[in-house]
Design a protein around this motif. Sequence first.
Motif, PDB file in Angstrom:
ATOM      1  N   ASN A   1      96.781  64.473  26.969  1.00 59.24           N
ATOM      2  CA  ASN A   1      95.529  63.865  27.407  1.00 59.24           C
ATOM      3  C   ASN A   1      94.357  64.285  26.521  1.00 59.24           C
ATOM      4  O   ASN A   1      93.483  63.477  26.209  1.00 59.24           O
ATOM      5  CB  ASN A   1      95.249  64.233  28.864  1.00 59.24           C
ATOM      6  CG  ASN A   1      96.235  63.609  29.827  1.00 59.24           C
ATOM      7  OD1 ASN A   1      97.079  62.815  29.435  1.00 59.24           O
ATOM      8  ND2 ASN A   1      96.145  63.973  31.095  1.00 59.24           N
ATOM      9  N   ALA A   2      94.342  65.554  26.138  1.00 56.49           N
ATOM     10  CA  ALA A   2      93.263  66.038  25.273  1.00 56.49           C
ATOM     11  C   ALA A   2      93.293  65.335  23.921  1.00 56.49           C
ATOM     12  O   ALA A   2      92.245  64.938  23.384  1.00 56.49           O
ATOM     13  CB  ALA A   2      93.378  67.550  25.089  1.00 56.49           C
ATOM     14  N   LEU A   3      94.476  65.150  23.376  1.00 55.75           N
ATOM     15  CA  LEU A   3      94.590  64.461  22.092  1.00 55.75           C
ATOM     16  C   LEU A   3      94.161  63.006  22.208  1.00 55.75           C
ATOM     17  O   LEU A   3      93.631  62.426  21.251  1.00 55.75           O
ATOM     18  CB  LEU A   3      96.030  64.540  21.579  1.00 55.75           C
ATOM     19  CG  LEU A   3      96.495  65.928  21.120  1.00 55.75           C
ATOM     20  CD1 LEU A   3      97.984  65.917  20.816  1.00 55.75           C
ATOM     21  CD2 LEU A   3      95.701  66.375  19.902  1.00 55.75           C
ATOM     22  N   GLY A   4      94.353  62.420  23.375  1.00 55.81           N
ATOM     23  CA  GLY A   4      93.911  61.053  23.584  1.00 55.81           C
ATOM     24  C   GLY A   4      92.403  60.916  23.523  1.00 55.81           C
ATOM     25  O   GLY A   4      91.877  59.866  23.151  1.00 55.81           O
ATOM     26  N   HIS A   5      91.690  61.994  23.874  1.00 59.85           N
ATOM     27  CA  HIS A   5      90.236  61.969  23.827  1.00 59.85           C
ATOM     28  C   HIS A   5      89.690  62.502  22.500  1.00 59.85           C
ATOM     29  O   HIS A   5      88.529  62.269  22.175  1.00 59.85           O
ATOM     30  CB  HIS A   5      89.656  62.826  24.955  1.00 59.85           C
ATOM     31  CG  HIS A   5      89.883  62.248  26.315  1.00 59.85           C
ATOM     32  ND1 HIS A   5      89.175  61.167  26.791  1.00 59.85           N
ATOM     33  CD2 HIS A   5      90.754  62.597  27.298  1.00 59.85           C
ATOM     34  CE1 HIS A   5      89.592  60.877  28.012  1.00 59.85           C
ATOM     35  NE2 HIS A   5      90.549  61.717  28.345  1.00 59.85           N
ATOM     36  N   ALA A   6      90.532  63.206  21.756  1.00 59.93           N
ATOM     37  CA  ALA A   6      90.065  63.890  20.553  1.00 59.93           C
ATOM     38  C   ALA A   6      89.416  62.987  19.510  1.00 59.93           C
ATOM     39  O   ALA A   6      88.352  63.314  18.982  1.00 59.93           O
ATOM     40  CB  ALA A   6      91.217  64.675  19.926  1.00 59.93           C
TER      41      ALA A   6
ATOM     42  N   PRO B   1      89.047  74.631  20.490  1.00 63.30           N
ATOM     43  CA  PRO B   1      89.678  73.537  21.235  1.00 63.30           C
ATOM     44  C   PRO B   1      89.514  73.655  22.744  1.00 63.30           C
ATOM     45  O   PRO B   1      89.700  72.678  23.462  1.00 63.30           O
ATOM     46  CB  PRO B   1      91.158  73.650  20.838  1.00 63.30           C
ATOM     47  CG  PRO B   1      91.166  74.408  19.567  1.00 63.30           C
ATOM     48  CD  PRO B   1      90.005  75.345  19.644  1.00 63.30           C
ATOM     49  N   GLU B   2      89.179  74.838  23.242  1.00 60.20           N
ATOM     50  CA  GLU B   2      89.049  74.982  24.689  1.00 60.20           C
ATOM     51  C   GLU B   2      87.954  74.092  25.263  1.00 60.20           C
ATOM     52  O   GLU B   2      88.020  73.699  26.419  1.00 60.20           O
ATOM     53  CB  GLU B   2      88.800  76.451  25.068  1.00 60.20           C
ATOM     54  CG  GLU B   2      90.061  77.286  25.055  1.00 60.20           C
ATOM     55  CD  GLU B   2      89.941  78.535  25.907  1.00 60.20           C
ATOM     56  OE1 GLU B   2      89.033  78.605  26.754  1.00 60.20           O
ATOM     57  OE2 GLU B   2      90.774  79.442  25.724  1.00 60.20           O
ATOM     58  N   THR B   3      86.931  73.769  24.462  1.00 54.98           N
ATOM     59  CA  THR B   3      85.885  72.880  24.980  1.00 54.98           C
ATOM     60  C   THR B   3      86.470  71.515  25.300  1.00 54.98           C
ATOM     61  O   THR B   3      86.124  70.905  26.322  1.00 54.98           O
ATOM     62  CB  THR B   3      84.738  72.734  23.964  1.00 54.98           C
ATOM     63  OG1 THR B   3      85.245  72.172  22.745  1.00 54.98           O
ATOM     64  CG2 THR B   3      84.099  74.074  23.671  1.00 54.98           C
ATOM     65  N   LEU B   4      87.341  71.040  24.431  1.00 56.68           N
ATOM     66  CA  LEU B   4      88.018  69.764  24.670  1.00 56.68           C
ATOM     67  C   LEU B   4      88.940  69.861  25.877  1.00 56.68           C
ATOM     68  O   LEU B   4      89.021  68.944  26.698  1.00 56.68           O
ATOM     69  CB  LEU B   4      88.806  69.363  23.420  1.00 56.68           C
ATOM     70  CG  LEU B   4      89.585  68.049  23.472  1.00 56.68           C
ATOM     71  CD1 LEU B   4      88.643  66.866  23.591  1.00 56.68           C
ATOM     72  CD2 LEU B   4      90.457  67.906  22.215  1.00 56.68           C
ATOM     73  N   LEU B   5      89.621  70.987  26.019  1.00 53.33           N
ATOM     74  CA  LEU B   5      90.558  71.165  27.123  1.00 53.33           C
ATOM     75  C   LEU B   5      89.845  71.232  28.471  1.00 53.33           C
ATOM     76  O   LEU B   5      90.315  70.654  29.455  1.00 53.33           O
ATOM     77  CB  LEU B   5      91.384  72.440  26.899  1.00 53.33           C
ATOM     78  CG  LEU B   5      92.399  72.371  25.758  1.00 53.33           C
ATOM     79  CD1 LEU B   5      92.964  73.762  25.473  1.00 53.33           C
ATOM     80  CD2 LEU B   5      93.527  71.397  26.074  1.00 53.33           C
ATOM     81  N   HIS B   6      88.730  71.933  28.522  1.00 52.63           N
ATOM     82  CA  HIS B   6      88.006  72.048  29.790  1.00 52.63           C
ATOM     83  C   HIS B   6      87.556  70.681  30.290  1.00 52.63           C
ATOM     84  O   HIS B   6      87.675  70.368  31.481  1.00 52.63           O
ATOM     85  CB  HIS B   6      86.801  72.970  29.632  1.00 52.63           C
ATOM     86  CG  HIS B   6      87.147  74.420  29.601  1.00 52.63           C
ATOM     87  ND1 HIS B   6      87.839  75.039  30.619  1.00 52.63           N
ATOM     88  CD2 HIS B   6      86.902  75.387  28.678  1.00 52.63           C
ATOM     89  CE1 HIS B   6      88.005  76.318  30.326  1.00 52.63           C
ATOM     90  NE2 HIS B   6      87.454  76.556  29.154  1.00 52.63           N
ATOM     91  N   GLU B   7      87.034  69.854  29.387  1.00 54.42           N
ATOM     92  CA  GLU B   7      86.576  68.544  29.828  1.00 54.42           C
ATOM     93  C   GLU B   7      87.751  67.623  30.144  1.00 54.42           C
ATOM     94  O   GLU B   7      87.662  66.774  31.043  1.00 54.42           O
ATOM     95  CB  GLU B   7      85.678  67.909  28.756  1.00 54.42           C
ATOM     96  CG  GLU B   7      85.099  66.561  29.131  1.00 54.42           C
ATOM     97  CD  GLU B   7      84.107  66.575  30.302  1.00 54.42           C
ATOM     98  OE1 GLU B   7      83.424  65.551  30.517  1.00 54.42           O
ATOM     99  OE2 GLU B   7      84.025  67.601  31.018  1.00 54.42           O
ATOM    100  N   THR B   8      88.858  67.790  29.451  1.00 58.44           N
ATOM    101  CA  THR B   8      90.063  67.022  29.780  1.00 58.44           C
ATOM    102  C   THR B   8      90.556  67.391  31.174  1.00 58.44           C
ATOM    103  O   THR B   8      90.937  66.519  31.961  1.00 58.44           O
ATOM    104  CB  THR B   8      91.171  67.285  28.747  1.00 58.44           C
ATOM    105  OG1 THR B   8      90.700  66.918  27.441  1.00 58.44           O
ATOM    106  CG2 THR B   8      92.422  66.485  29.072  1.00 58.44           C
TER     107      THR B   8
END
Length: 259
Positions: free
Chosen positions: A150-155, A169-176
């Motif tokens: 899911n995170a890669l889908g938003h990346a 990358p945790e910033t992307l993970l938290h919002e995912t």
Amino acid sequence: MLITRHAAAEAVLADPRYVPPPVRQDAEEGTLAWLRAQVSRFSTGQTHAGRRRLLEELLAALDPAELRPAARAMTLERGGDWRGVPTTVLGAALGVKDTSAVAAAATGYLSGEESPEADAAVARLLGQAPIPEITLLLQGHAATEALIENALGHAPGHAFENAGPGADPETLLHETLRQDPPLKATRRLDTRTGDEVTIDLVSANRDPDVFADPDRFDPSRGRTPHLTFGHGVRPCPAPAHALALAAGVLEALLHLSRS
């Protein structure tokens, strides 16, 4: 009853009268259904407390700061082929050398869907590890891999590939975790009325009373009070470990995207 608001979801998750719907207790030993009756996730009361304590003791011996570089290194070694990396790294940390059966066993772990393939996979795992270790592997497998997916889908829409050297990358993970959680809903049974309650995690995590502009994917939010890792009586026992494994994979993919 369907719950979509954050406050109502928190209230249910914090109230011990709401428990997981029961799983069947008459399955043949060694099968997936039998395993589900032995784990903390689907148990209640003192049984749940005792089983959860075993998981917490195992997790206390695993340092997320070691899991993250291990996941990064394995992903790099595989040239970016990251699938299975979180499970393999976690398995190694738990002393489970062969995690090849985890994926098949995990297919029905949450849903309860039984199959000969899942039963065979559970039997293979039971041949090499105790139930608490298997529990962590099964609970972590689908959730962590789905989080990464899911995170890669938003990346791409958030400049992941062009992020600076200090990007975390945790910033992307938290919002995912907030906007696009791996587990979309969770169920509870009201022990007083017998009614089943479904908590819509996607809606609760986008409650405008809690999150500004909730439908906008914004990694700059950082940590938020999302409910993806649970809340109250039965929170996820390993959020730091899941984030570490996922972040290690994303770090490696970020490195490879710059190469």
